[in-house]
Design a protein around this motif. Structure first.
Motif, mmCIF file in Angstrom:
data_model
loop_
_atom_site.group_PDB
_atom_site.id
_atom_site.type_symbol
_atom_site.label_atom_id
_atom_site.label_comp_id
_atom_site.label_asym_id
_atom_site.label_seq_id
_atom_site.Cartn_x
_atom_site.Cartn_y
_atom_site.Cartn_z
ATOM 1 N N ARG A 12 0.744 -1.145 -0.069
ATOM 2 C CA ARG A 12 -0.084 -0.027 -0.127
ATOM 3 C C ARG A 12 0.837 1.420 -0.074
ATOM 4 N NH1 ARG A 12 0.018 0.825 5.620
ATOM 5 N NH2 ARG A 12 0.888 -1.100 6.702
ATOM 6 N N ARG A 16 -3.432 9.786 2.911
ATOM 7 C CA ARG A 16 -4.070 10.712 3.671
ATOM 8 C C ARG A 16 -5.489 11.098 3.636
ATOM 9 N NH1 ARG A 16 1.289 13.741 5.469
ATOM 10 N NH2 ARG A 16 2.773 12.169 4.866
ATOM 11 N N PHE A 288 6.034 10.452 -3.332
ATOM 12 C CA PHE A 288 5.688 11.297 -2.241
ATOM 13 C C PHE A 288 6.977 12.420 -1.807
ATOM 14 C CE2 PHE A 288 6.620 12.323 2.258
ATOM 15 C CZ PHE A 288 5.562 12.514 2.672
ATOM 16 N N TYR A 319 10.097 3.188 5.404
ATOM 17 C CA TYR A 319 9.304 3.970 4.658
ATOM 18 C C TYR A 319 10.020 5.240 4.134
ATOM 19 C CZ TYR A 319 6.007 1.563 7.883
ATOM 20 O OH TYR A 319 5.331 0.417 8.605
ATOM 21 N N SER A 320 10.871 5.006 3.311
ATOM 22 C CA SER A 320 12.188 5.870 3.264
ATOM 23 C C SER A 320 12.003 6.857 1.859
ATOM 24 C CB SER A 320 13.523 4.944 2.985
ATOM 25 O OG SER A 320 13.205 4.074 1.869
ATOM 26 N N GLY A 321 10.955 6.380 1.185
ATOM 27 C CA GLY A 321 10.526 7.378 0.062
ATOM 28 C C GLY A 321 11.694 7.464 -1.009
ATOM 29 N N GLU A 343 11.573 0.582 1.437
ATOM 30 C CA GLU A 343 10.391 1.615 0.745
ATOM 31 C C GLU A 343 9.681 0.907 -0.226
ATOM 32 O OE1 GLU A 343 9.016 4.595 0.583
ATOM 33 O OE2 GLU A 343 7.683 3.922 -1.294
ATOM 34 N N GLY A 344 8.519 0.699 -0.196
ATOM 35 C CA GLY A 344 7.326 0.143 -1.000
ATOM 36 C C GLY A 344 7.210 0.425 -2.232
ATOM 37 N N GLU A 345 7.394 1.676 -2.859
ATOM 38 C CA GLU A 345 7.166 2.145 -4.261
ATOM 39 C C GLU A 345 8.465 1.964 -4.940
ATOM 40 O OE1 GLU A 345 4.664 3.966 -5.983
ATOM 41 O OE2 GLU A 345 3.126 3.327 -4.361
ATOM 42 N N GLY A 367 10.448 -2.934 -1.113
ATOM 43 C CA GLY A 367 9.349 -3.964 -0.395
ATOM 44 C C GLY A 367 8.555 -3.416 0.682
ATOM 45 N N ALA A 368 7.965 -4.388 1.115
ATOM 46 C CA ALA A 368 6.848 -3.873 2.307
ATOM 47 C C ALA A 368 7.889 -3.997 3.577
ATOM 48 C CB ALA A 368 5.756 -4.759 2.423
ATOM 49 N N VAL A 369 7.759 -2.953 4.424
ATOM 50 C CA VAL A 369 8.504 -2.855 5.791
ATOM 51 C C VAL A 369 8.195 -4.150 6.517
ATOM 52 C CG1 VAL A 369 8.606 -1.530 7.789
ATOM 53 C CG2 VAL A 369 8.839 -0.334 5.767
ATOM 54 N N GLU A 370 6.747 -4.625 6.475
ATOM 55 C CA GLU A 370 6.623 -5.542 7.202
ATOM 56 C C GLU A 370 7.166 -6.911 6.897
ATOM 57 O OE1 GLU A 370 4.739 -3.627 5.290
ATOM 58 O OE2 GLU A 370 2.652 -3.040 6.316
ATOM 59 N N ASP A 389 8.961 6.714 9.118
ATOM 60 C CA ASP A 389 8.124 7.573 8.535
ATOM 61 C C ASP A 389 6.896 7.013 7.964
ATOM 62 O OD1 ASP A 389 6.822 9.874 7.862
ATOM 63 O OD2 ASP A 389 8.568 10.630 6.415
ATOM 64 N N PRO A 391 2.832 5.800 6.755
ATOM 65 C CA PRO A 391 1.598 6.638 5.936
ATOM 66 C C PRO A 391 0.792 6.957 7.328
ATOM 67 C CG PRO A 391 1.771 4.057 5.271
ATOM 68 C CD PRO A 391 3.022 4.564 6.098
HETATM 69 C C1 SAM Z 1 5.065 9.486 4.736
HETATM 70 S S1 SAM Z 1 6.081 9.009 3.335
HETATM 71 C C2 SAM Z 1 7.731 9.103 4.017
HETATM 72 C C3 SAM Z 1 8.657 9.243 2.828
HETATM 73 C C4 SAM Z 1 10.131 9.808 3.125
HETATM 74 N N1 SAM Z 1 10.455 9.452 4.570
HETATM 75 C C5 SAM Z 1 10.241 11.135 3.239
HETATM 76 O O1 SAM Z 1 10.430 11.727 4.224
HETATM 77 O O2 SAM Z 1 10.036 11.689 1.938
HETATM 78 C C6 SAM Z 1 5.667 7.285 3.385
HETATM 79 C C7 SAM Z 1 6.462 6.209 2.657
HETATM 80 O O3 SAM Z 1 5.932 4.865 2.892
HETATM 81 C C8 SAM Z 1 5.893 4.189 1.689
HETATM 82 N N2 SAM Z 1 5.072 2.909 2.093
HETATM 83 C C9 SAM Z 1 3.671 2.979 2.574
HETATM 84 N N3 SAM Z 1 3.313 1.646 3.175
HETATM 85 C C10 SAM Z 1 4.224 1.111 2.980
HETATM 86 C C11 SAM Z 1 4.930 -0.356 3.310
HETATM 87 N N4 SAM Z 1 3.832 -0.889 4.085
HETATM 88 N N5 SAM Z 1 5.937 -0.747 3.255
HETATM 89 C C12 SAM Z 1 7.147 0.019 2.479
HETATM 90 N N6 SAM Z 1 6.757 1.484 2.427
HETATM 91 C C13 SAM Z 1 5.549 1.779 2.560
HETATM 92 C C14 SAM Z 1 5.237 5.087 0.741
HETATM 93 O O4 SAM Z 1 5.304 4.714 -0.651
HETATM 94 C C15 SAM Z 1 5.876 6.535 1.076
HETATM 95 O O5 SAM Z 1 6.791 6.484 0.425
#
Ligand code: SAM
Length: 458
Positions: A12, A16, A288, A319-321, A343-345, A367-370, A389, A391
């Motif tokens: 996902r 927001r 993001f 969730y490193s974007g 990071e997932g995307e 990949g997914a953090v989980e 960081d 969502p």
């Molecule tokens: C709030 S943003 C933070 C991005 C980054 N830390 C920044 O400050 O620019 C959250 C990020 O988490 C990613 N994300 C959301 N769910 C995730 C998941 N389950 N596993 C990995 N990444 C995920 C989103 O794609 C997004 O890039």
């Protein structure tokens, strides 16, 4: 930097969106009913709490302590709570001001919550919400001040800060914002909280065809903003010529370039001790990036202050974007340390790879953090520091448990929802991590949103 793109695609993206909780229809519709109310405290979500004949009424466009005439916007006779708009103020709070935006107010644009409140009072209301969420969901008494994030060339405090704005498009092809909790689009000729680069992109006042939504993103590198258009399902979008913007159309196959670039360039200068260091980032499509121009620096410096990274330490950025905190931590831990970013995307990971190529000890996992936190390769490593960081929904119990199991020296949690942060704070406490510092930043003036950075230690 090594980049094993071997993690499964994530589930996902950070949404927001608004809550879908609505009072169940339990009798005759009460919409339109007018009530005289004494307005009570602020609540999470941009409204105040009032009571009418024992029932809770969430009132927008009001301030605590005011007496207002409110019109019910949602609710039925037997429902436990109603929603209402203050349509006339019978006794005004001294912090009530005239909105800077002509379409802010009951029944109009739903983009802002606090246009009627002096900016300093907006911050006080947000601080009260953070305190209340921590008391209710984490059982902690926290005192927090919401710090102002000034914008150099704003028209006034709290205005012209939004560098990314998503507009909806109405049936006549005009861009605007939706009314509160409604599908109705309020067409706009200006949006005073968006930067001039966003409003000057040409989308406001133009006519689009077959377009559902569009997002305008103006980077800090000074290039023309990028307009990413989402067509109505199964149609081809008609996009008018926008001479002051790059344009791309989102398709099931990816972004289709119409003109200019399909990415946005960002520059961030961060102060560490006596030195300032500039970092450049590439953000693809409508990927993001923090929407307030001061956010990357403020949050970056707050994360570094919370983690106090030392040379040679091993850090995890979850969730490193596109790698904002990854870059700052990589500088701080130096050539003897490492940073692993998850990071997932996929697209964001590719962008991070381009921006961070000069850092040999950064590793980027897509990949997914989980799932990454359950990976043997990760759990076998030494982890001194974690920044996360997530969502709006927060990290959740499973992720929190996995972080605690890595036994980092310090954790910095960046949160856009104080309720999710408070819930995860309670989970961290159950696993031996206590809250050791909390800061809050007004990175979304005129709205009820607030960004927090929390520090946890074992
Ligand atoms: C709030 S943003 C933070 C991005 C980054 N830390 C920044 O400050 O620019 C959250 C990020 O988490 C990613 N994300 C959301 N769910 C995730 C998941 N389950 N596993 C990995 N990444 C995920 C989103 O794609 C997004 O890039």
């Amino acid at each position: 930097m090594s980049t094993p793109a071997r993690r499964p695609a994530p589930a996902r993206r950070g949404g927001r969106g608004r809550s879908s909780r609505r009072p169940a229809p339990a009798g005759p519709d009460a919409r339109g009913t007018e009530l005289e109310l004494e307005v009570g405290p602020i609540a999470h979500g941009g409204h105040c709490v009032a009571r009418h004949e024992g029932r809770v009424v969430f009132v927008r466009h009001a301030l605590p302590g005011e007496r207002v005439l409110a019109r019910v916007t949602e609710g039925a006779e037997g429902a436990s709570f109603w929603r209402a708009d203050a349509v006339r103020v019978l006794s005004a709070d001294p912090d009530r001001v005239d909105p800077a935006c002509p379409v802010a107010g009951p029944g109009l644009c739903g983009g802002c919550d606090f246009q009627h409140v002096a900016p300093a009072r907006q911050r006080a209301l947000k601080a009260a919400v953070v305190t209340e969420q921590f008391r209710r969901l984490a059982g902690l008494d926290v005192a927090v001040e919401v710090e102002e994030a000034p914008v150099a060339d704003a028209d006034g405090e709290g205005l012209r800060w939004r560098t990314r704005t998503q507009f909806a498009v109405d049936a006549e092809g005009r861009a605007g914002l939706r009314a509160h909790r409604s599908h109705q689009v309020v067409p706009l000729t200006d949006c005073p909280i968006s930067t001039r680069a966003v409003t000057g992109s040409g989308v406001l006042g133009a006519r689009f065809g077959n377009v559902a939504t569009l997002e305008v993103a103006a980077g800090s590198d000074g290039a023309a903003p990028l307009v990413v258009v989402d067509p109505l399902p199964g149609t081809h979008a008609h996009v008018p010529k926008l001479s002051d913007a790059s344009v791309a159309v989102r398709t099931p196959e990816g972004l289709h370039r119409v003109s200019g670039r399909t990415w946005v360039g960002e520059r961030v200068t961060v102060r560490v001790g006596d030195t300032e260091r500039e970092h450049a980032f590439r953000v693809g499509g409508a990927g993001f990036w923090q929407v307030h121009p001061a956010a990357p620096r403020l949050l970056g410096e707050a994360v570094l202050a919370a983690l106090e990274p030392r040379a040679g330490e091993h850090a995890l950025d979850l969730y490193s974007g596109v790698g904002l905190f990854t870059a700052l931590l990589a500088d701080a831990v130096g050539t003897e340390g490492t940073v692993l970013a998850v990071e997932g995307e996929e697209r964001a990971v590719r962008d991070a790879r381009r921006s961070l190529h000069e850092h040999p000890r950064v590793e980027l996992w897509a990949g997914a953090v989980e799932e990454a936190l359950g990976d043997d390769e990760l759990t076998a490593r030494r982890t001194d520091l974690v920044v996360l960081d997530p969502p709006r929904s927060g990290a959740g119990r499973v992720v929190v448990e996995a972080i605690a199991a890595l036994a980092p020296r310090a954790v910095a949690y960046v949160a856009c929802d104080p309720a999710a942060l408070a819930r995860d704070t309670a989970s961290l406490a159950e696993h031996g991590y206590r809250l050791d510092g909390l800061r809050a930043f007004d990175l979304f003036p005129m709205t009820h949103h607030v960004e927090c950075v929390a520090r946890f230690v074992r």
